[in-house]
Motif scaffolding. Structure first.
Motif, PDB file in Angstrom:
ATOM      1  N   CYS A   1       0.825  -1.217   0.000  1.00 27.56           N
ATOM      2  CA  CYS A   1       0.000   0.000   0.000  1.00 27.56           C
ATOM      3  C   CYS A   1       0.853   1.258   0.000  1.00 27.56           C
ATOM      4  N   ARG A   2       0.486   2.206  -0.834  1.00 26.18           N
ATOM      5  CA  ARG A   2       1.139   3.511  -0.858  1.00 26.18           C
ATOM      6  C   ARG A   2       0.352   4.517  -0.034  1.00 26.18           C
ATOM      7  N   VAL A   3      -0.963   4.386  -0.100  1.00 32.16           N
ATOM      8  CA  VAL A   3      -1.847   5.217   0.713  1.00 32.16           C
ATOM      9  C   VAL A   3      -2.818   4.262   1.392  1.00 32.16           C
ATOM     10  N   ALA A   4      -2.914   4.348   2.697  1.00 33.23           N
ATOM     11  CA  ALA A   4      -3.780   3.417   3.412  1.00 33.23           C
ATOM     12  C   ALA A   4      -4.808   4.175   4.249  1.00 33.23           C
ATOM     13  N   VAL A   5      -6.040   3.722   4.133  1.00 33.31           N
ATOM     14  CA  VAL A   5      -7.085   4.184   5.051  1.00 33.31           C
ATOM     15  C   VAL A   5      -7.373   2.988   5.935  1.00 33.31           C
ATOM     16  N   SER A   6      -7.308   3.152   7.253  1.00 35.54           N
ATOM     17  CA  SER A   6      -7.528   1.977   8.072  1.00 35.54           C
ATOM     18  C   SER A   6      -8.376   2.264   9.295  1.00 35.54           C
ATOM     19  N   SER A   7      -8.912   1.175   9.818  1.00 35.84           N
ATOM     20  CA  SER A   7      -9.799   1.246  10.962  1.00 35.84           C
ATOM     21  C   SER A   7      -9.785  -0.123  11.633  1.00 35.84           C
ATOM     22  N   CYS A   8     -10.423  -0.245  12.772  1.00 32.89           N
ATOM     23  CA  CYS A   8     -10.476  -1.559  13.406  1.00 32.89           C
ATOM     24  C   CYS A   8     -11.710  -1.688  14.282  1.00 32.89           C
ATOM     25  N   ILE A   9     -12.159  -2.909  14.456  1.00 35.70           N
ATOM     26  CA  ILE A   9     -13.165  -3.198  15.483  1.00 35.70           C
ATOM     27  C   ILE A   9     -12.673  -4.415  16.259  1.00 35.70           C
TER      28      ILE A   9
ATOM     29  N   VAL B   1      -5.876   3.327  -3.435  1.00 38.50           N
ATOM     30  CA  VAL B   1      -5.803   3.451  -1.981  1.00 38.50           C
ATOM     31  C   VAL B   1      -6.237   2.128  -1.339  1.00 38.50           C
ATOM     32  N   CYS B   2      -5.521   1.695  -0.314  1.00 35.96           N
ATOM     33  CA  CYS B   2      -5.942   0.497   0.423  1.00 35.96           C
ATOM     34  C   CYS B   2      -6.918   0.919   1.522  1.00 35.96           C
ATOM     35  N   PHE B   3      -8.012   0.212   1.605  1.00 38.15           N
ATOM     36  CA  PHE B   3      -8.951   0.438   2.699  1.00 38.15           C
ATOM     37  C   PHE B   3      -8.921  -0.813   3.577  1.00 38.15           C
ATOM     38  N   LEU B   4      -8.344  -0.694   4.760  1.00 37.62           N
ATOM     39  CA  LEU B   4      -8.107  -1.860   5.600  1.00 37.62           C
ATOM     40  C   LEU B   4      -8.920  -1.810   6.874  1.00 37.62           C
ATOM     41  N   MET B   5      -9.662  -2.871   7.126  1.00 36.09           N
ATOM     42  CA  MET B   5     -10.414  -2.940   8.382  1.00 36.09           C
ATOM     43  C   MET B   5      -9.889  -4.129   9.181  1.00 36.09           C
ATOM     44  N   PHE B   6      -9.301  -3.851  10.336  1.00 39.47           N
ATOM     45  CA  PHE B   6      -8.782  -4.918  11.190  1.00 39.47           C
ATOM     46  C   PHE B   6      -9.879  -5.389  12.147  1.00 39.47           C
ATOM     47  N   LEU B   7     -10.108  -6.694  12.171  1.00 40.63           N
ATOM     48  CA  LEU B   7     -11.122  -7.261  13.057  1.00 40.63           C
ATOM     49  C   LEU B   7     -10.528  -8.395  13.866  1.00 40.63           C
ATOM     50  N   ASP B   8     -11.058  -8.598  15.060  1.00 46.61           N
ATOM     51  CA  ASP B   8     -10.675  -9.804  15.785  1.00 46.61           C
ATOM     52  C   ASP B   8     -11.708 -10.893  15.489  1.00 46.61           C
ATOM     53  N   GLU B   9     -11.469 -12.087  16.018  1.00 49.07           N
ATOM     54  CA  GLU B   9     -12.330 -13.210  15.658  1.00 49.07           C
ATOM     55  C   GLU B   9     -13.758 -13.038  16.181  1.00 49.07           C
TER      56      GLU B   9
ATOM     57  N   PRO C   1     -10.310   9.941   0.064  1.00 48.69           N
ATOM     58  CA  PRO C   1      -9.062  10.070   0.830  1.00 48.69           C
ATOM     59  C   PRO C   1      -8.028  10.978   0.174  1.00 48.69           C
ATOM     60  N   MET C   2      -7.995  11.032  -1.138  1.00 47.49           N
ATOM     61  CA  MET C   2      -7.013  11.905  -1.787  1.00 47.49           C
ATOM     62  C   MET C   2      -7.325  13.371  -1.535  1.00 47.49           C
ATOM     63  N   LEU C   3      -8.592  13.692  -1.475  1.00 46.74           N
ATOM     64  CA  LEU C   3      -8.979  15.073  -1.166  1.00 46.74           C
ATOM     65  C   LEU C   3      -8.591  15.420   0.261  1.00 46.74           C
ATOM     66  N   ILE C   4      -8.691  14.424   1.126  1.00 45.24           N
ATOM     67  CA  ILE C   4      -8.312  14.618   2.526  1.00 45.24           C
ATOM     68  C   ILE C   4      -6.816  14.900   2.630  1.00 45.24           C
TER      69      ILE C   4
END
Ligand SMILES: *[C@@H]1O[C@H](CO)[C@@H](O)[C@H](O)[C@H]1NC(C)=O
Ligand SMILES: *[C@@H]1O[C@H](CO)[C@@H](O)[C@H](O)[C@H]1NC(C)=O
Ligand SMILES: *[C@@H]1O[C@H](CO)[C@@H](O)[C@H](O)[C@H]1NC(C)=O
Ligand SMILES: *[C@@H]1O[C@H](CO)[C@@H](O)[C@H](O)[C@H]1NC(C)=O
Ligand SMILES: *[C@@H]1O[C@H](CO)[C@@H](O)[C@H](O)[C@H]1NC(C)=O
Ligand SMILES: *[C@@H]1O[C@H](CO)[C@@H](O)[C@H](O)[C@H]1NC(C)=O
Ligand SMILES: *[C@@H]1O[C@H](CO)[C@@H](O)[C@H](O)[C@H]1NC(C)=O
Length: 482
Positions: free
Chosen positions: A217-225, A248-256, A325-328
């Motif tokens: 990823c060169r640009v990453a948008v990420s979040s987690c629950i 842009v990579c949009f990554l959501m980290f989740l647990d099991e 995200p690029m505008l951001i």
């Protein structure tokens, strides 16, 4: 018209009817003529407005929306135009795309919210540039403090001490902590610290395929629950341009636990691992029993998770992204010449207030808060002085649910330092933000860190905010109130 007639007729005496009808017809013709003329006038002035404001926009300052508002007062539609391509190298397309050669201007009309209810804490207008297709990386942007960081990957010095268990954040001594604040070539703790040979992983395990994906990823948008504390909020796809969808990579980290809960609700990743724009990444072996601490890993350590990324955007899972995200990046980093952008708190500006509030709402173990707060005061933390115009920050309390970052050395260092504070003390990152920032500045005179602390209402303009999922008291880590 019918309404006008009936009122008019009933109020007219019978004898004057004929006359009044003629007068009314004349009146109608004049009305028609007048409105046609004003329409022509408006469209003329409108386009002139557009041109002048476009010019100003190209000069990089005033938003078109502001200009229109100033001149006419009550436009409901925001008219916005994108920038011409500047001369210069385009960082992402690298000059290979046809878009760099095009100097065409696109004009878009965007409806803004009709909701005129003036809530106390609502969004405000943010003068994003339109259309990301012609966004260019400003040539003189990357002129930031230069040094190189290495990270402690594995700890050795405690390997003979059987009392110490491997910790995700490592076992940083106070002396190491102090030295880590100098902005210079150094090796510091920054999470992901492995135990000695033979020890199990210290946590935040992600499978190899996802790791490879993240490394590209060169640009990453990420979040987690984690701990199923929120519903899954997908970025509003129609407001995200094709360029970002592709690059842009949009990554959501989740647990099991969260993964299971979401799939019970029918939110199952497709064959490629996506739910909407989110690429779902399963995290095994959470490094902390406190879910809020675990959440700080992706929040602060995006430069570790996305080692090749130039930029990253963090968004809390209680929010739904509704801006490209690029505008951001353009607005919060490039235009403001900053390497780190975070919003201030909508209400509180002083850490003293924040400490009180945290205790009042029982956000965390009180003695742990006191311990941290006393440490900071003994190391020079002072109250925020609202009337000091030369204050280093507009507020000492951030609202960290939205962070925009360039992965520059100073920005990465700050992220590591802030994470280490959360690892050492409480997970309440509002308590450690100002301390970390001020200490970093104090210890590095002449080495600037360009932090843009923006307004909370701007954060609300980029993303819609929801409530957390109702607490499940039996799930791990939620023993304290979120
Ligand atoms: C652009 O691409 C060319 C060839 O693909 C490469 O040699 C060059 O280093 C790239 N420039 C940048 C700024 O990435
Ligand atoms: C980079 O920053 C230094 C000092 O902060 C300044 O002297 C120099 O002119 C800047 N270079 C560019 C290209 O802006
Ligand atoms: C740890 O033990 C090894 C031998 O088992 C020894 O060589 C080393 O000096 C010890 N390290 C410390 C920090 O005590
Ligand atoms: C810091 O590291 C960079 C790159 O690794 C190197 O070029 C530079 O010489 C180093 N600076 C110092 C003062 O050691
Ligand atoms: C609260 O924090 C103190 C100091 O860090 C610690 O000794 C204590 O065990 C904590 N209490 C609970 C209930 O976690
Ligand atoms: C706050 O800043 C103002 C303006 O610089 C100064 O006059 C005042 O003494 C400061 N107050 C405190 C408590 O430091
Ligand atoms: C709460 O979490 C537990 C497991 O931690 C789970 O068994 C239970 O179904 C959850 N309850 C709700 C209402 O989600």
């Amino acid at each position: 018209m019918a309404l006008f007639q009936s009122i008019n007729e009933s109020s007219q005496p019978r004898r004057g009817r004929r006359l009044s009808r003629v007068a009314r017809r004349r009146c109608l013709i004049w009305t028609f003529l007048l409105s046609t003329m004003s329409l022509i006038y408006l469209s003329f002035v409108g386009s002139a407005l557009l041109h002048s404001s476009l010019q100003e926009k190209l000069n990089g300052e005033v938003s078109l929306y502001e200009i229109i508002k100033k001149k006419s007062g009550n436009f409901d539609d925001r008219i916005d135009a994108d920038k011409h391509a500047f001369d210069g190298s385009q960082i992402f397309n690298n000059g290979t795309s046809e878009s760099t050669t095009s100097h065409q201007t696109i004009i878009q009309i965007v409806k803004i919210s009709k909701d005129k209810s003036h809530k106390k804490h609502g969004p405000c207008e943010v003068s994003f540039t339109k259309s990301v297709e012609y966004l260019l990386h400003p040539e003189n942007y990357m002129n930031f403090t230069k040094f190189s960081l290495d990270y402690v990957l594995q700890e050795q010095h405690y390997s003979n001490n059987s009392m110490l268990q491997p910790k995700f954040g490592g076992h940083q001594t106070l002396e190491e902590r102090e030295n880590s604040y100098y902005a210079r070539n150094e090796t510091l703790h920054c999470g992901f610290v492995k135990g000695p040979e033979g020890y199990p992983s210290a946590g935040f395990d992600v499978n190899e395929k996802d790791k490879e994906y993240m490394a590209r990823c060169r640009v990453a948008v990420s979040s987690c629950i984690f701990g199923s504390s929120d519903f899954l909020r997908r970025p509003k796809s129609k407001l995200i341009g094709t360029y970002s969808k592709k690059n842009v990579c949009f990554l959501m980290f989740l647990d099991e636990l969260t993964m299971r809960k979401l799939s019970l609700e029918g939110q199952v990743p497709d064959d490629e691992g996506y739910i909407g724009l989110w690429k779902i990444v399963l995290v095994k072996k959470l490094p902390y029993t406190d879910m809020r601490k675990t959440g700080k890993v992706p929040k602060f350590l995006s430069h570790r998770l996305f080692p090749s990324a130039w930029y990253s955007i963090w968004i809390d899972s209680k929010m739904r992204l509704q801006t490209d995200p690029m505008l951001i990046l353009e607005y919060f980093l490039w235009r403001k010449k900053s390497e780190y952008a975070i919003s201030n708190h909508y209400d509180r500006h002083c850490v003293w207030e924040e400490v009180d509030q945290n205790k009042r709402l029982n956000k965390y173990n009180h003695s742990a808060i006191d311990e941290q707060f006393q440490f900071y005061q003994s190391d020079g933390l002072v109250k925020f002085n609202e009337s000091d115009s030369s204050a280093p920050l507009p507020s000492y309390v951030p609202e960290g649910s939205f962070i925009v970052r360039a992965h520059t050395p100073m920005s990465n260092l700050f992220s590591c330092l802030w994470f280490n504070e959360v690892d050492r003390f409480t997970s309440r990152d509002q308590l450690s933000f100002a301390y970390t920032f001020l200490k970093l500045r104090r210890m590095n005179p002449g080495k600037p860190f360009f932090l843009n602390m923006f307004k909370d209402c701007e954060r609300r303009a980029m993303a819609k905010i929801f409530h957390h999922r109702v607490e499940n008291t039996s799930s791990p880590g939620t023993s304290t109130i979120l």
